[in-house]
Write an enzyme that holds these catalytic residues in place. Structure first.
Site, PDB file in Angstrom:
ATOM      1  N   GLY A 107       1.930  10.436  79.290  1.00 48.31           N
ATOM      2  CA  GLY A 107       3.443  10.715  80.502  1.00 48.31           C
ATOM      3  C   GLY A 107       3.449  12.306  80.762  1.00 48.31           C
ATOM      4  O   GLY A 107       3.487  12.929  81.355  1.00 48.31           O
TER       5      GLY A 107
ATOM      6  N   ASP B  16      14.387   8.696  79.053  1.00 46.24           N
ATOM      7  CA  ASP B  16      15.351   7.380  79.002  1.00 46.24           C
ATOM      8  C   ASP B  16      16.314   6.516  78.639  1.00 46.24           C
ATOM      9  O   ASP B  16      17.276   7.419  78.714  1.00 46.24           O
ATOM     10  CB  ASP B  16      13.907   6.706  79.915  1.00 46.24           C
TER      11      ASP B  16
ATOM     12  N   LYS C 214      17.208  11.433  82.770  1.00 44.94           N
ATOM     13  CA  LYS C 214      18.217  10.908  83.791  1.00 44.94           C
ATOM     14  C   LYS C 214      20.045  11.474  83.264  1.00 44.94           C
ATOM     15  O   LYS C 214      20.391  11.474  81.975  1.00 44.94           O
ATOM     16  CB  LYS C 214      17.220   9.709  83.214  1.00 44.94           C
TER      17      LYS C 214
ATOM     18  N   PHE D 180      13.567   5.329  88.911  1.00 46.01           N
ATOM     19  CA  PHE D 180      11.768   5.312  88.657  1.00 46.01           C
ATOM     20  C   PHE D 180      11.508   7.196  89.515  1.00 46.01           C
ATOM     21  O   PHE D 180      10.738   6.660  90.645  1.00 46.01           O
ATOM     22  CB  PHE D 180      11.387   4.048  89.333  1.00 46.01           C
ATOM     23  N   VAL D 181      10.934   7.336  88.546  1.00 41.66           N
ATOM     24  CA  VAL D 181      10.461   9.090  89.460  1.00 41.66           C
ATOM     25  C   VAL D 181       8.238   8.955  88.676  1.00 41.66           C
ATOM     26  O   VAL D 181       8.504   7.865  87.147  1.00 41.66           O
ATOM     27  CB  VAL D 181      10.499  10.349  89.133  1.00 41.66           C
TER      28      VAL D 181
HETATM   29  P1  5GP Z   1      12.866   6.597  76.255  1.00 39.28           P
HETATM   30  O1  5GP Z   1      12.165   6.867  75.249  1.00 39.28           O
HETATM   31  O2  5GP Z   1      13.626   7.782  76.718  1.00 39.28           O
HETATM   32  O3  5GP Z   1      13.382   4.650  77.307  1.00 39.28           O
HETATM   33  O4  5GP Z   1      11.582   6.484  77.818  1.00 39.28           O
HETATM   34  C1  5GP Z   1      10.398   8.045  77.632  1.00 39.28           C
HETATM   35  C2  5GP Z   1       9.778   6.794  78.147  1.00 39.28           C
HETATM   36  O5  5GP Z   1       9.989   5.863  79.742  1.00 39.28           O
HETATM   37  C3  5GP Z   1       8.958   8.084  79.119  1.00 39.28           C
HETATM   38  O6  5GP Z   1       8.130   8.836  78.743  1.00 39.28           O
HETATM   39  C4  5GP Z   1       7.921   7.702  80.279  1.00 39.28           C
HETATM   40  O7  5GP Z   1       6.750   7.197  79.553  1.00 39.28           O
HETATM   41  C5  5GP Z   1       8.744   6.084  80.361  1.00 39.28           C
HETATM   42  N1  5GP Z   1      10.052   6.057  81.635  1.00 39.28           N
HETATM   43  C6  5GP Z   1      11.345   6.587  81.592  1.00 39.28           C
HETATM   44  N2  5GP Z   1      11.187   6.740  82.791  1.00 39.28           N
HETATM   45  C7  5GP Z   1      10.670   6.117  83.731  1.00 39.28           C
HETATM   46  C8  5GP Z   1      10.495   6.765  85.295  1.00 39.28           C
HETATM   47  O8  5GP Z   1      11.773   7.045  86.013  1.00 39.28           O
HETATM   48  N3  5GP Z   1       9.490   6.694  85.572  1.00 39.28           N
HETATM   49  C9  5GP Z   1       8.342   6.699  84.457  1.00 39.28           C
HETATM   50  N4  5GP Z   1       6.976   6.789  85.301  1.00 39.28           N
HETATM   51  N5  5GP Z   1       8.045   6.886  83.833  1.00 39.28           N
HETATM   52  C10 5GP Z   1       9.644   6.685  82.779  1.00 39.28           C
HETATM   53 MG    MG Z   2       5.638   7.914  77.999  1.00 42.58          MG
END
Ligand code: 5GP
Ligand code: MG
Length: 196
Positions: A61, A121, A149, A170-171
């Protein structure tokens, strides 16, 4: 013609929006300006670390964000080593916990590590990577995310550099995907329900 009074975001490069995108959340011009500002402060903060900085973009990402950010940094010696972390699998749009895929950068003794990720997230990815790099003897570990977020799990996760705080939706775009689609969009946008 005098361009100096023009507002870049409104008069230059208004993003053309893909039909699957409901709304632009962060326009490409705003991303570019924020990347320059982040690079400026990161450059100052790591001025002492010439040759001892390891930048770790989290795949997949952050590939565009990292590519733009490292090119905006002052030209110093730094290592760039990719890390792959799986969180959402495929088309899932709710967090499922993170795990490291493959190997992480080694030989971090005496190195300052800067993790670059697309979006904060649940905080699982950053917690996992920070713990790993600290246990591998990094001299310091900091993190930079393009998006965060506005939810408690994200806001309570330590992170040193944040591009934009966004609402909890969700983006996609600028590296972020839905089933590996939409990573190529130059802006960040909210995906239409019908496109999921
Ligand atoms: P965390 O480990 O903080 O929950 O999530 C991070 C990963 O979740 C990000 O690197 C991404 O790959 C995915 N992610 C979290 N929210 C979104 C979102 O709104 N859109 C997309 N495309 N990926 C997300
Ligand atoms: Mg990621």
């Amino acid at each position: 013609m005098n361009h100096s009074t023009e507002t870049p975001s409104s008069t230059l490069h208004a993003d053309r929006v893909h039909e699957d995108v409901e709304r632009v959340v962060v326009p490409s011009a705003a991303i570019a300006a924020r990347v320059r500002a982040l690079a400026q402060s990161i450059g100052e903060d790591y001025a002492h670390a010439d040759g001892r900085l390891t930048v770790v973009p989290v795949m997949t990402g952050s590939f565009l964000f990292a590519a733009d950010l490292v090119r905006a940094l002052p030209q110093r010696r730094m290592r760039i080593q990719l890390a792959t972390v799986a969180s959402y699998g495929g088309t899932a749009t709710a967090t499922q916990g993170s795990s490291i895929v493959g190997t992480l950068p080694k030989h971090l003794e005496d190195h300052h590590v800067l993790i670059i990720d697309d979006i904060l997230d649940s905080g699982g990815t950053l917690r996992l990577l920070r713990a790993e790099f600290e246990s591998r003897g990094a001299r310091s570990v900091k993190a930079c995310v393009l998006l965060r977020k506005r939810i408690p799990s994200a806001l309570s996760t330590p992170v040193e550099y944040v591009g934009f705080d966004i609402d909890d939706e969700f983006v996609v775009g600028y590296g972020l995907d839905y089933d590996d689609l939409y990573r190529n969009l130059p802006y960040v946008g909210a995906l239409r329900r019908e496109a999921r």
